[in-house]
Scaffold this motif. Structure first.
Motif, PDB file in Angstrom:
ATOM      1  N   LYS A  52       0.837  -1.196   0.000  1.00 29.90           N
ATOM      2  CA  LYS A  52       0.000   0.000   0.000  1.00 29.90           C
ATOM      3  C   LYS A  52       0.872   1.246   0.000  1.00 29.90           C
ATOM      4  O   LYS A  52       1.939   1.257   0.602  1.00 29.90           O
ATOM      5  CB  LYS A  52      -0.903   0.005   1.224  1.00 29.90           C
ATOM      6  N   GLY A  54       1.229   5.412  -2.180  1.00 27.39           N
ATOM      7  CA  GLY A  54       0.651   6.455  -3.018  1.00 27.39           C
ATOM      8  C   GLY A  54       1.552   7.657  -3.089  1.00 27.39           C
ATOM      9  O   GLY A  54       2.744   7.588  -2.791  1.00 27.39           O
ATOM     10  N   ARG A  59      -4.031   7.525  -2.726  1.00 31.87           N
ATOM     11  CA  ARG A  59      -3.611   6.260  -2.123  1.00 31.87           C
ATOM     12  C   ARG A  59      -4.085   5.088  -2.972  1.00 31.87           C
ATOM     13  O   ARG A  59      -5.164   5.128  -3.564  1.00 31.87           O
ATOM     14  CB  ARG A  59      -4.202   6.107  -0.711  1.00 31.87           C
ATOM     15  N   TYR A  60      -3.262   4.044  -2.997  1.00 34.74           N
ATOM     16  CA  TYR A  60      -3.593   2.859  -3.764  1.00 34.74           C
ATOM     17  C   TYR A  60      -2.775   1.675  -3.294  1.00 34.74           C
ATOM     18  O   TYR A  60      -1.850   1.816  -2.493  1.00 34.74           O
ATOM     19  CB  TYR A  60      -3.394   3.088  -5.267  1.00 34.74           C
ATOM     20  N   THR A  61      -3.136   0.512  -3.815  1.00 29.25           N
ATOM     21  CA  THR A  61      -2.459  -0.747  -3.520  1.00 29.25           C
ATOM     22  C   THR A  61      -1.984  -1.354  -4.832  1.00 29.25           C
ATOM     23  O   THR A  61      -2.720  -1.320  -5.828  1.00 29.25           O
ATOM     24  CB  THR A  61      -3.437  -1.731  -2.825  1.00 29.25           C
ATOM     25  N   PHE A  73      -2.289  -0.433 -10.088  1.00 27.47           N
ATOM     26  CA  PHE A  73      -2.694  -0.026  -8.746  1.00 27.47           C
ATOM     27  C   PHE A  73      -4.211   0.037  -8.648  1.00 27.47           C
ATOM     28  O   PHE A  73      -4.876   0.451  -9.601  1.00 27.47           O
ATOM     29  CB  PHE A  73      -2.174   1.382  -8.437  1.00 27.47           C
ATOM     30  N   GLN A  74      -4.738  -0.302  -7.468  1.00 31.12           N
ATOM     31  CA  GLN A  74      -6.161  -0.143  -7.153  1.00 31.12           C
ATOM     32  C   GLN A  74      -6.295   1.065  -6.238  1.00 31.12           C
ATOM     33  O   GLN A  74      -5.629   1.136  -5.204  1.00 31.12           O
ATOM     34  CB  GLN A  74      -6.681  -1.392  -6.424  1.00 31.12           C
ATOM     35  N   PHE A  75      -7.128   2.045  -6.618  1.00 29.56           N
ATOM     36  CA  PHE A  75      -7.320   3.235  -5.797  1.00 29.56           C
ATOM     37  C   PHE A  75      -7.971   2.906  -4.458  1.00 29.56           C
ATOM     38  O   PHE A  75      -8.876   2.085  -4.390  1.00 29.56           O
ATOM     39  CB  PHE A  75      -8.234   4.250  -6.500  1.00 29.56           C
ATOM     40  N   SER A  76      -7.516   3.575  -3.403  1.00 28.22           N
ATOM     41  CA  SER A  76      -8.217   3.538  -2.119  1.00 28.22           C
ATOM     42  C   SER A  76      -8.603   4.951  -1.672  1.00 28.22           C
ATOM     43  O   SER A  76      -9.535   5.114  -0.898  1.00 28.22           O
ATOM     44  CB  SER A  76      -7.374   2.835  -1.051  1.00 28.22           C
ATOM     45  N   THR A  84      -8.677   1.661 -11.236  1.00 31.82           N
ATOM     46  CA  THR A  84      -7.245   1.363 -11.268  1.00 31.82           C
ATOM     47  C   THR A  84      -6.499   2.384 -12.116  1.00 31.82           C
ATOM     48  O   THR A  84      -7.087   3.117 -12.904  1.00 31.82           O
ATOM     49  CB  THR A  84      -6.994  -0.029 -11.881  1.00 31.82           C
ATOM     50  N   HIS A  85      -5.201   2.376 -11.922  1.00 30.00           N
ATOM     51  CA  HIS A  85      -4.303   3.064 -12.852  1.00 30.00           C
ATOM     52  C   HIS A  85      -3.064   2.218 -12.987  1.00 30.00           C
ATOM     53  O   HIS A  85      -2.743   1.404 -12.122  1.00 30.00           O
ATOM     54  CB  HIS A  85      -4.013   4.507 -12.431  1.00 30.00           C
ATOM     55  N   ALA A 105     -11.616   4.339 -14.042  1.00 32.82           N
ATOM     56  CA  ALA A 105     -12.308   4.368 -12.751  1.00 32.82           C
ATOM     57  C   ALA A 105     -13.735   4.868 -12.927  1.00 32.82           C
ATOM     58  O   ALA A 105     -14.086   5.428 -13.967  1.00 32.82           O
ATOM     59  CB  ALA A 105     -11.555   5.275 -11.779  1.00 32.82           C
TER      60      ALA A 105
END
Length: 168
Positions: A52, A54, A59-61, A73-76, A84-85, A105
């Motif tokens: 995790k 960003g 923030r992302y994972t 990456f998956q956005f949080s 995602t990006h 997204a």
């Protein structure tokens, strides 16, 4: 709202050469991310799936990783962005490589407003700075993408906020 944002650039180097630069992402010797002018990209457990992190308030994972070639990456955060990006490099031929960044997204009403008027502008400037940094690694005459007036204004506003943006 559905958000799709794509940036691409051709680098006049082999995939192998550009891949070596991409392996430095989020390290102390980062040759990709424009941390000189933007919040640095960091990950709690380094570059590995599940880590995790960003940059700034984003923030992302990490959900996919092929070292030196692809990271997804998956956005949080920010709240209201679900998607995602990713950064990817692909050989065009033996001496040219395409680098790309792709966001896909869905956003809530509040997040859509924030995307349209703030995030997209800063994001686009940051990605172009990153692509300049990669390309400039190989160039004698350095390329500099200029910020438009709206990006300059947003950077001034946000440099007074909790995350710090340094001037270019």
């Amino acid at each position: 709202m559905r958000v799709i944002n794509i940036h691409k650039r051709i680098i006049n180097q082999s995939e192998k050469e550009v891949s070596q630069l991409f392996k430095t992402l989020a390290t102390s010797n980062d040759l990709v991310w424009p941390y000189e002018n933007w919040p640095a990209i960091r990950f709690r457990d380094g570059l590995q799936v599940g880590s995790k992190g960003g940059h700034g308030r984003i923030r992302y994972t990490i959900i996919e990783l092929t070292s030196g070639n692809h990271i997804k990456f998956q956005f949080s955060k920010p709240e209201g962005f679900v998607g995602t990006h990713q950064l990817r490099i692909v050989a065009v031929n033996d001496n040219k490589t395409e680098i790309s960044h792709h966001i896909e997204a869905k956003s809530s009403l509040k997040a859509t407003f924030f995307w349209v008027f703030v995030i997209r502008w800063l994001h686009d400037a940051l990605i172009e700075d990153a692509f300049d940094k990669v390309e400039n690694y190989y160039l004698a005459t350095k390329k500099v993408t200029r910020y438009n007036l709206w990006v300059k204004l947003l950077r001034e506003v946000y440099k007074r906020k909790p995350f710090q943006i340094k001037h270019a």
